[in-house]
Design a protein around this motif. Structure first.
Motif, PDB file in Angstrom:
ATOM      1  N   THR A 187       0.662  -1.304   0.021  1.00 47.15           N
ATOM      2  CA  THR A 187      -0.216   0.075   0.221  1.00 47.15           C
ATOM      3  C   THR A 187       0.754   1.241   0.054  1.00 47.15           C
ATOM      4  N   ASP A 188       2.002   1.129   0.267  1.00 49.69           N
ATOM      5  CA  ASP A 188       3.119   2.305   0.026  1.00 49.69           C
ATOM      6  C   ASP A 188       3.200   3.038  -1.274  1.00 49.69           C
ATOM      7  N   ARG A 189       2.502   4.182  -1.220  1.00 46.16           N
ATOM      8  CA  ARG A 189       2.562   4.840  -2.627  1.00 46.16           C
ATOM      9  C   ARG A 189       4.158   5.031  -3.136  1.00 46.16           C
ATOM     10  N   ASN A 190       5.371   4.872  -2.513  1.00 41.99           N
ATOM     11  CA  ASN A 190       6.548   4.875  -2.979  1.00 41.99           C
ATOM     12  C   ASN A 190       7.080   3.462  -3.246  1.00 41.99           C
ATOM     13  N   TYR A 191       6.194   2.782  -3.562  1.00 47.51           N
ATOM     14  CA  TYR A 191       6.496   1.241  -3.928  1.00 47.51           C
ATOM     15  C   TYR A 191       7.281   1.182  -5.473  1.00 47.51           C
ATOM     16  N   ARG A 192       8.290   0.371  -5.396  1.00 48.68           N
ATOM     17  CA  ARG A 192       8.928   0.342  -6.795  1.00 48.68           C
ATOM     18  C   ARG A 192       8.686  -1.236  -7.048  1.00 48.68           C
ATOM     19  N   LEU A 193       9.177  -1.582  -8.328  1.00 47.91           N
ATOM     20  CA  LEU A 193       8.995  -3.064  -8.877  1.00 47.91           C
ATOM     21  C   LEU A 193      10.109  -3.663  -8.135  1.00 47.91           C
ATOM     22  N   PRO A 194       9.970  -4.941  -7.918  1.00 45.52           N
ATOM     23  CA  PRO A 194      10.886  -5.749  -7.369  1.00 45.52           C
ATOM     24  C   PRO A 194      11.921  -5.796  -8.558  1.00 45.52           C
ATOM     25  N   GLU A 195      13.367  -6.417  -7.859  1.00 45.71           N
ATOM     26  CA  GLU A 195      14.405  -6.626  -8.956  1.00 45.71           C
ATOM     27  C   GLU A 195      14.236  -7.692 -10.005  1.00 45.71           C
ATOM     28  N   PHE A 196      13.402  -8.409  -9.548  1.00 50.40           N
ATOM     29  CA  PHE A 196      13.151  -9.626 -10.722  1.00 50.40           C
ATOM     30  C   PHE A 196      12.144  -9.164 -11.720  1.00 50.40           C
ATOM     31  N   VAL A 197      11.503  -7.937 -11.715  1.00 44.58           N
ATOM     32  CA  VAL A 197      10.536  -7.678 -12.767  1.00 44.58           C
ATOM     33  C   VAL A 197      11.093  -6.411 -13.481  1.00 44.58           C
ATOM     34  N   ARG A 198      11.418  -6.153 -14.732  1.00 44.90           N
ATOM     35  CA  ARG A 198      11.931  -5.169 -15.367  1.00 44.90           C
ATOM     36  C   ARG A 198      10.906  -4.976 -16.549  1.00 44.90           C
ATOM     37  N   PRO A 199      10.581  -3.438 -16.859  1.00 42.21           N
ATOM     38  CA  PRO A 199       9.807  -3.302 -18.001  1.00 42.21           C
ATOM     39  C   PRO A 199      10.757  -3.122 -19.148  1.00 42.21           C
ATOM     40  N   LEU A 200      10.436  -3.601 -20.313  1.00 41.21           N
ATOM     41  CA  LEU A 200      10.799  -3.687 -21.833  1.00 41.21           C
ATOM     42  C   LEU A 200      10.646  -2.691 -22.454  1.00 41.21           C
ATOM     43  N   ARG A 201       9.302  -2.372 -22.663  1.00 41.51           N
ATOM     44  CA  ARG A 201       8.634  -1.382 -23.549  1.00 41.51           C
ATOM     45  C   ARG A 201       7.277  -1.080 -23.090  1.00 41.51           C
ATOM     46  N   TYR A 202       6.805   0.166 -23.319  1.00 39.77           N
ATOM     47  CA  TYR A 202       5.471   0.827 -22.833  1.00 39.77           C
ATOM     48  C   TYR A 202       4.828   1.046 -24.292  1.00 39.77           C
ATOM     49  N   ASP A 203       3.858   0.819 -24.484  1.00 38.57           N
ATOM     50  CA  ASP A 203       2.873   1.543 -25.531  1.00 38.57           C
ATOM     51  C   ASP A 203       1.778   2.223 -25.094  1.00 38.57           C
ATOM     52  N   ALA A 204       1.639   3.388 -25.176  1.00 33.79           N
ATOM     53  CA  ALA A 204       0.454   3.974 -24.855  1.00 33.79           C
ATOM     54  C   ALA A 204      -0.522   4.758 -25.967  1.00 33.79           C
ATOM     55  N   PHE A 205      -1.840   4.468 -25.631  1.00 35.74           N
ATOM     56  CA  PHE A 205      -2.730   5.067 -26.708  1.00 35.74           C
ATOM     57  C   PHE A 205      -3.628   5.816 -25.808  1.00 35.74           C
ATOM     58  N   LEU A 206      -3.723   7.184 -26.139  1.00 38.41           N
ATOM     59  CA  LEU A 206      -4.668   7.923 -25.231  1.00 38.41           C
ATOM     60  C   LEU A 206      -5.528   8.910 -26.168  1.00 38.41           C
ATOM     61  N   SER A 207      -6.784   9.032 -25.774  1.00 39.88           N
ATOM     62  CA  SER A 207      -7.552  10.071 -26.291  1.00 39.88           C
ATOM     63  C   SER A 207      -7.943  10.986 -25.104  1.00 39.88           C
ATOM     64  N   ILE A 208      -7.695  12.346 -25.614  1.00 35.52           N
ATOM     65  CA  ILE A 208      -7.576  13.162 -24.335  1.00 35.52           C
ATOM     66  C   ILE A 208      -8.784  14.253 -24.817  1.00 35.52           C
ATOM     67  N   ASP A 209      -9.462  14.634 -23.750  1.00 35.94           N
ATOM     68  CA  ASP A 209     -10.616  15.441 -23.476  1.00 35.94           C
ATOM     69  C   ASP A 209     -10.269  16.856 -22.987  1.00 35.94           C
ATOM     70  N   PRO A 210      -9.493  17.897 -23.521  1.00 34.63           N
ATOM     71  CA  PRO A 210      -9.259  19.060 -22.679  1.00 34.63           C
ATOM     72  C   PRO A 210     -10.347  19.715 -21.938  1.00 34.63           C
ATOM     73  N   GLU A 211     -11.352  19.732 -22.713  1.00 26.41           N
ATOM     74  CA  GLU A 211     -12.271  20.775 -22.001  1.00 26.41           C
ATOM     75  C   GLU A 211     -13.257  19.792 -21.032  1.00 26.41           C
TER      76      GLU A 211
END
Length: 64
Positions: free
Chosen positions: A6-30
């Motif tokens: 529940t710690d908001r400063n949590y980090r992934l453990p050493e045995f888990v590493r992100p390799l790639r992020y693909d983000a697809f966003l639709s933004i409504d500024p109003e």
């Protein structure tokens, strides 16, 4: 089984590493909102019952 942290400063453990992020966003500024899809490819070096990811103030409707 241990529960996810529940710690908001949590980090992934050493045995888990992100390799790639693909983000697809639709933004409504109003409306000051957005929706979209995020795909994260991970390298997981050993079995784990769960992996905690940050999602503060987000509504996650599906995860696979």
């Amino acid at each position: 089984m241990a529960l996810p942290p529940t710690d908001r400063n949590y980090r992934l453990p050493e045995f888990v590493r992100p390799l790639r992020y693909d983000a697809f966003l639709s933004i409504d500024p109003e409306g000051r909102t957005f929706h979209g899809r995020l795909r994260i490819s991970l390298s997981i070096e050993r079995e784990s019952a769960w992996i905690a990811l940050h999602a503060a103030s987000l509504s996650v409707t599906r995860a696979t």
